[in-house]
Design a protein around this motif. Structure first.
Motif, PDB file in Angstrom:
ATOM      1  N   TYR A 194     134.931 -10.131  18.532  1.00 33.69           N
ATOM      2  CA  TYR A 194     136.009 -10.706  19.085  1.00 33.69           C
ATOM      3  C   TYR A 194     136.336 -10.249  20.582  1.00 33.69           C
ATOM      4  N   CYS A 195     135.723  -9.104  21.098  1.00 33.08           N
ATOM      5  CA  CYS A 195     135.517  -8.875  22.522  1.00 33.08           C
ATOM      6  C   CYS A 195     134.595  -9.877  23.196  1.00 33.08           C
ATOM      7  N   TYR A 196     133.407 -10.075  22.362  1.00 31.41           N
ATOM      8  CA  TYR A 196     132.536 -10.981  23.123  1.00 31.41           C
ATOM      9  C   TYR A 196     133.059 -12.486  23.237  1.00 31.41           C
ATOM     10  N   ARG A 197     133.818 -12.861  22.103  1.00 28.41           N
ATOM     11  CA  ARG A 197     134.595 -14.332  22.222  1.00 28.41           C
ATOM     12  C   ARG A 197     135.519 -14.355  23.344  1.00 28.41           C
ATOM     13  N   ILE A 198     136.145 -13.297  23.573  1.00 22.41           N
ATOM     14  CA  ILE A 198     137.193 -13.257  24.668  1.00 22.41           C
ATOM     15  C   ILE A 198     136.434 -13.091  25.878  1.00 22.41           C
ATOM     16  N   LEU A 199     135.272 -12.588  26.157  1.00 23.90           N
ATOM     17  CA  LEU A 199     134.334 -12.726  27.252  1.00 23.90           C
ATOM     18  C   LEU A 199     134.020 -14.139  27.742  1.00 23.90           C
ATOM     19  N   LEU A 200     133.332 -14.688  26.561  1.00 24.70           N
ATOM     20  CA  LEU A 200     132.821 -15.724  26.656  1.00 24.70           C
ATOM     21  C   LEU A 200     133.999 -16.942  27.291  1.00 24.70           C
ATOM     22  N   ASN A 201     135.079 -16.959  26.419  1.00 22.45           N
ATOM     23  CA  ASN A 201     136.124 -17.594  26.913  1.00 22.45           C
ATOM     24  C   ASN A 201     136.343 -17.676  28.053  1.00 22.45           C
ATOM     25  N   LEU A 202     136.489 -16.442  28.779  1.00 20.55           N
ATOM     26  CA  LEU A 202     136.870 -16.325  30.068  1.00 20.55           C
ATOM     27  C   LEU A 202     135.577 -16.693  31.272  1.00 20.55           C
ATOM     28  N   ALA A 203     134.430 -16.661  30.680  1.00 24.86           N
ATOM     29  CA  ALA A 203     133.408 -16.990  31.345  1.00 24.86           C
ATOM     30  C   ALA A 203     133.395 -18.692  31.352  1.00 24.86           C
ATOM     31  N   HIS A 204     133.568 -19.071  30.426  1.00 28.90           N
ATOM     32  CA  HIS A 204     133.629 -20.710  30.530  1.00 28.90           C
ATOM     33  C   HIS A 204     134.782 -21.107  31.384  1.00 28.90           C
ATOM     34  N   ASP A 205     135.962 -20.462  31.297  1.00 31.98           N
ATOM     35  CA  ASP A 205     137.221 -20.801  32.256  1.00 31.98           C
ATOM     36  C   ASP A 205     136.605 -20.646  33.684  1.00 31.98           C
ATOM     37  N   ARG A 206     135.920 -19.628  33.960  1.00 29.52           N
ATOM     38  CA  ARG A 206     135.484 -19.371  35.272  1.00 29.52           C
ATOM     39  C   ARG A 206     134.568 -20.512  35.877  1.00 29.52           C
ATOM     40  N   PHE A 207     133.931 -20.973  34.893  1.00 31.44           N
ATOM     41  CA  PHE A 207     132.774 -22.032  35.183  1.00 31.44           C
ATOM     42  C   PHE A 207     133.599 -23.375  35.505  1.00 31.44           C
ATOM     43  N   ARG A 208     134.532 -23.622  34.573  1.00 30.53           N
ATOM     44  CA  ARG A 208     135.364 -24.827  34.769  1.00 30.53           C
ATOM     45  C   ARG A 208     136.106 -24.664  36.128  1.00 30.53           C
ATOM     46  N   TYR A 240     129.148  -5.609  29.753  1.00 24.10           N
ATOM     47  CA  TYR A 240     128.926  -5.786  30.976  1.00 24.10           C
ATOM     48  C   TYR A 240     127.510  -6.429  31.190  1.00 24.10           C
ATOM     49  N   GLY A 241     126.650  -6.072  30.351  1.00 25.28           N
ATOM     50  CA  GLY A 241     125.266  -6.913  30.130  1.00 25.28           C
ATOM     51  C   GLY A 241     125.478  -8.276  30.050  1.00 25.28           C
ATOM     52  N   PHE A 242     126.245  -8.460  29.157  1.00 29.45           N
ATOM     53  CA  PHE A 242     126.570  -9.804  28.574  1.00 29.45           C
ATOM     54  C   PHE A 242     127.149 -10.577  29.550  1.00 29.45           C
ATOM     55  N   ALA A 243     128.349 -10.015  30.363  1.00 29.16           N
ATOM     56  CA  ALA A 243     129.142 -10.756  31.356  1.00 29.16           C
ATOM     57  C   ALA A 243     128.001 -11.046  32.605  1.00 29.16           C
ATOM     58  N   ARG A 244     127.093 -10.068  32.821  1.00 29.77           N
ATOM     59  CA  ARG A 244     126.265 -10.186  33.845  1.00 29.77           C
ATOM     60  C   ARG A 244     125.352 -11.732  33.760  1.00 29.77           C
ATOM     61  N   THR A 245     124.861 -11.899  32.435  1.00 31.86           N
ATOM     62  CA  THR A 245     124.140 -13.088  32.130  1.00 31.86           C
ATOM     63  C   THR A 245     125.145 -14.159  32.576  1.00 31.86           C
ATOM     64  N   HIS A 246     126.390 -14.146  32.405  1.00 34.52           N
ATOM     65  CA  HIS A 246     127.268 -15.264  32.624  1.00 34.52           C
ATOM     66  C   HIS A 246     127.979 -15.232  33.831  1.00 34.52           C
ATOM     67  N   SER A 247     127.549 -14.366  34.644  1.00 38.21           N
ATOM     68  CA  SER A 247     128.389 -14.758  35.978  1.00 38.21           C
ATOM     69  C   SER A 247     127.158 -14.549  37.046  1.00 38.21           C
ATOM     70  N   ARG A 248     127.389 -14.782  38.630  1.00 40.37           N
ATOM     71  CA  ARG A 248     126.508 -14.786  39.522  1.00 40.37           C
ATOM     72  C   ARG A 248     126.486 -13.319  40.553  1.00 40.37           C
TER      73      ARG A 248
END
Length: 168
Positions: free
Chosen positions: A56-70, A16-24
């Motif tokens: 692997y969990c962080y990679r999934i989250l980062l890919n999802l964050a990149h998809d959301r940004f795009r 969640y902490g990592f996701a918070r840095t990649h979301s608004r």
């Protein structure tokens, strides 16, 4: 199932902490984490045998964050195109604007009810996205997506008409 629940408990806070840095927002971060665990659960039979499950969990989250940004960038581009289309209609001379407006509303009436109703309530009746959501029992985000979808369809129809191609 118990092992998955333990994995969730063990990594939820850090993810969640990592996701918070990649979301608004907190809500967007929560959605990213939830989608990460759904993706992990869906792919549990194909998990890598070697390497860190945590990584692997962080990679999934980062890919999802990149998809959301795009996706957000594409949505912004569609909104800008919709605004330009509306601006063009407003800058046209009066008879042309009236004709364009009549054509646009005729095309709106051809949309499915799930797309037409939010457009009519928002643009014709002047309701905010939240108010449209209240009327239709939808979230504000769903209303926004439906209006963007409707505007994209209308833009394509207008483009084909301008090019002299029969709209389909």
């Amino acid at each position: 199932h118990a092992a998955f629940r333990e994995l969730l408990r063990e990594h939820l806070g850090a993810l969640y902490g990592f996701a918070r840095t990649h979301s608004r927002s907190d809500e967007a971060a929560e959605e990213l984490v939830q989608r990460t665990f759904v993706r992990l659960w869906s792919s549990r039979k194909r998990l890598p045998e070697h390497g860190s499950l945590r990584a692997y969990c962080y990679r999934i989250l980062l890919n999802l964050a990149h998809d959301r940004f795009r996706d957000d960038n594409l949505r912004r581009k569609r909104e800008e195109e919709g605004a330009a289309m509306l601006s063009e209609m407003h800058s046209a001379n009066e008879p042309e604007r009236v004709q364009l407006g009549a054509e646009a509303w005729a095309m709106v009436r051809e949309l499915s009810p799930e797309l037409r109703e939010p457009v009519e309530l928002h643009f014709s009746q002047g309701l905010s996205l939240a108010e449209v959501g209240d009327v239709l029992a939808l979230s504000k985000a769903t209303v926004h997506v439906r209006i963007q979808d409707a505007l994209e369809r209308l833009r394509r129809k207008l483009d084909t008409r301008r090019a002299g191609i029969p709209a389909g």
